[in-house]
Design an enzyme around this catalytic site. Structure first.
Site, PDB file in Angstrom:
ATOM      1  N   GLN A 102       0.846  -1.191   0.000  1.00 43.95           N
ATOM      2  CA  GLN A 102       0.000   0.000   0.000  1.00 43.95           C
ATOM      3  C   GLN A 102       0.883   1.243   0.000  1.00 43.95           C
ATOM      4  O   GLN A 102       1.678   1.465   0.924  1.00 43.95           O
ATOM      5  CB  GLN A 102      -0.946   0.037   1.193  1.00 43.95           C
ATOM      6  N   TYR A 183      -5.905  11.124   4.100  1.00 39.86           N
ATOM      7  CA  TYR A 183      -4.499  11.366   3.768  1.00 39.86           C
ATOM      8  C   TYR A 183      -4.386  12.170   2.476  1.00 39.86           C
ATOM      9  O   TYR A 183      -5.378  12.712   1.981  1.00 39.86           O
ATOM     10  CB  TYR A 183      -3.741  10.035   3.718  1.00 39.86           C
ATOM     11  N   ARG A 230      -7.474   2.299  -2.878  1.00 44.36           N
ATOM     12  CA  ARG A 230      -8.375   2.306  -1.724  1.00 44.36           C
ATOM     13  C   ARG A 230      -9.039   3.664  -1.592  1.00 44.36           C
ATOM     14  O   ARG A 230      -8.369   4.705  -1.641  1.00 44.36           O
ATOM     15  CB  ARG A 230      -7.614   1.982  -0.433  1.00 44.36           C
ATOM     16  N   GLY A 320      -9.668  -6.399   8.896  1.00 43.21           N
ATOM     17  CA  GLY A 320      -8.568  -5.692   9.517  1.00 43.21           C
ATOM     18  C   GLY A 320      -8.182  -6.255  10.868  1.00 43.21           C
ATOM     19  O   GLY A 320      -7.371  -7.177  10.972  1.00 43.21           O
TER      20      GLY A 320
END
Length: 364
Positions: A102, A183, A230, A320
């Site tokens: 990622q 982000y 994502r 997760g």
């Protein structure tokens, strides 16, 4: 009828099951943001497709020194980091697993103590986020950013491209671009954060420009069949307020990416790690714009995951926290076995305790 445990090909990557280990920040990299042997053991424990994940998405991995926002998170831009990640990917592949890296730039969710030369973090905006990050000594408020200049944008895009190439050199099966959770990419996407007046701000097409340029650069370097993305359309993570027209924004973004033939789109439904119904959003309409596999995430139980795949609502389901405390989560899902409890005190930083110490089921 398709099941969660059936194989699938996503782009150029063959997976033994549709069970995905979601990206999970654990803050255990060595100095220099270098992956280490303990990390290789952690990923290998979860890599065998019969007991673990069909696909592992690595913890978020910064694309440059400026992209770091948390203490002891790994990078994917230096030779030492590539060598460290090679130890991880080799360990995963030895188990028969598949793993993608990622690619991460935190933008304004950082602290001057983590930035080169103590400089301000960069973002789409000069407005500070109302949030905290993890630095030496514990959690601290994030630092005020500076807005990236228009002429700097090509350099940031080039850093994503370089990181993708380094990921392939490190032995990853592909990459996932992190465009979620408040982000950097989402700091450009959302009008609640992006207050620019240049070609990267204003209307939806301009706010999507940076994402599109990043994805074009990454797929141009390694191919769309080894690239995922994502997104988290409604999450409030890291002080990301809802966009004025969330549905139109994300449908435009995904539609613009269709020609790139991405391997998959990974969508966080609802608030990341929180309520799934925090805000209305038509995920089916978003999926209709997607040409690749559709991966869903956030609070999925075994029953929800089985149903989502069986009904065709998702091609893959990412788990997760359940993968943190259950290295053999894939087996437990197959057998409907009970799950280990999670020790939240060992999530961030530390050593083997709460990282590689969780037990598998007997008879494995």
């Amino acid at each position: 009828m398709t099941t969660l445990f059936d194989p699938i090909r996503i782009g150029d990557i063959d997976l033994a099951t549709r069970i995905v280990m979601a990206p999970l920040t654990r803050n255990r990299a060595s100095p220099g943001q270098v992956p280490n042997a303990l990390m290789a053991q952690y990923y290998a424990q979860r890599a065998h497709p019969a007991t673990g994940a069909g696909l592992i998405v690595s913890e978020a991995t910064q694309i440059s020194p400026e992209a770091q926002g948390y203490l002891d998170t790994p990078g994917i831009y230096s030779p030492a980091q590539v060598a460290g990640w090679r130890g991880v990917t080799d360990a995963v592949h030895a188990q028969g697993g598949r793993i993608v890296a990622q690619l991460w730039h935190v933008g304004r969710i950082s602290h001057v103590s983590l930035q080169p030369g103590g400089q301000a973090p960069v973002s789409s905006t000069a407005r500070a986020a109302n949030g905290k990050t993890f630095i030496a000594g514990g959690f601290a408020p994030v630092s005020a950013p500076r807005a990236l200049r228009t002429e700097e944008m090509a350099g940031v895009v080039a850093n994503y491209r370089h990181a993708a190439l380094m990921a392939m050199e490190a032995g990853f099966d592909g990459v996932e671009v992190h465009g979620a959770n408040g982000y950097l990419i989402e700091q450009f996407l959302r009008a609640s954060i992006n207050d620019r007046s240049d070609v990267y701000g204003g209307g939806i097409p301009n706010r999507c420009r940076f994402l599109l340029e990043v994805m074009q650069a990454v797929t141009g370097a390694i191919g769309g069949g080894r690239t995922g993305l994502r997104l988290s359309p409604v999450t409030p993570s890291n002080d990301a307020g809802l966009d004025g027209d969330t549905q139109a924004l994300y449908e435009h973004a995904v539609a613009q990416l269709a020609p790139l033939q991405l391997a998959y789109v990974h969508v966080v439904e609802g608030a990341t790690g929180g309520p799934r119904d925090i805000a209305p959003f038509d995920y089916a309409a978003l999926r209709a714009k997607c040409t690749g596999a559709w991966m869903v995430n956030n609070g999925y139980t075994r029953e929800m995951a089985l149903d989502a795949v069986a009904r065709g609502h998702a091609d893959l389901v990412a788990f997760g926290k359940a993968f943190i405390s259950n290295p053999d989560l894939g087996r437990r899902l197959r057998e409907d076995a009970p799950l280990n409890a999670l020790d939240a005190s060992t999530l961030y930083g530390g050593g083997a305790e709460g990282y590689t110490s969780y037990p598998a089921l007997a008879g494995a």
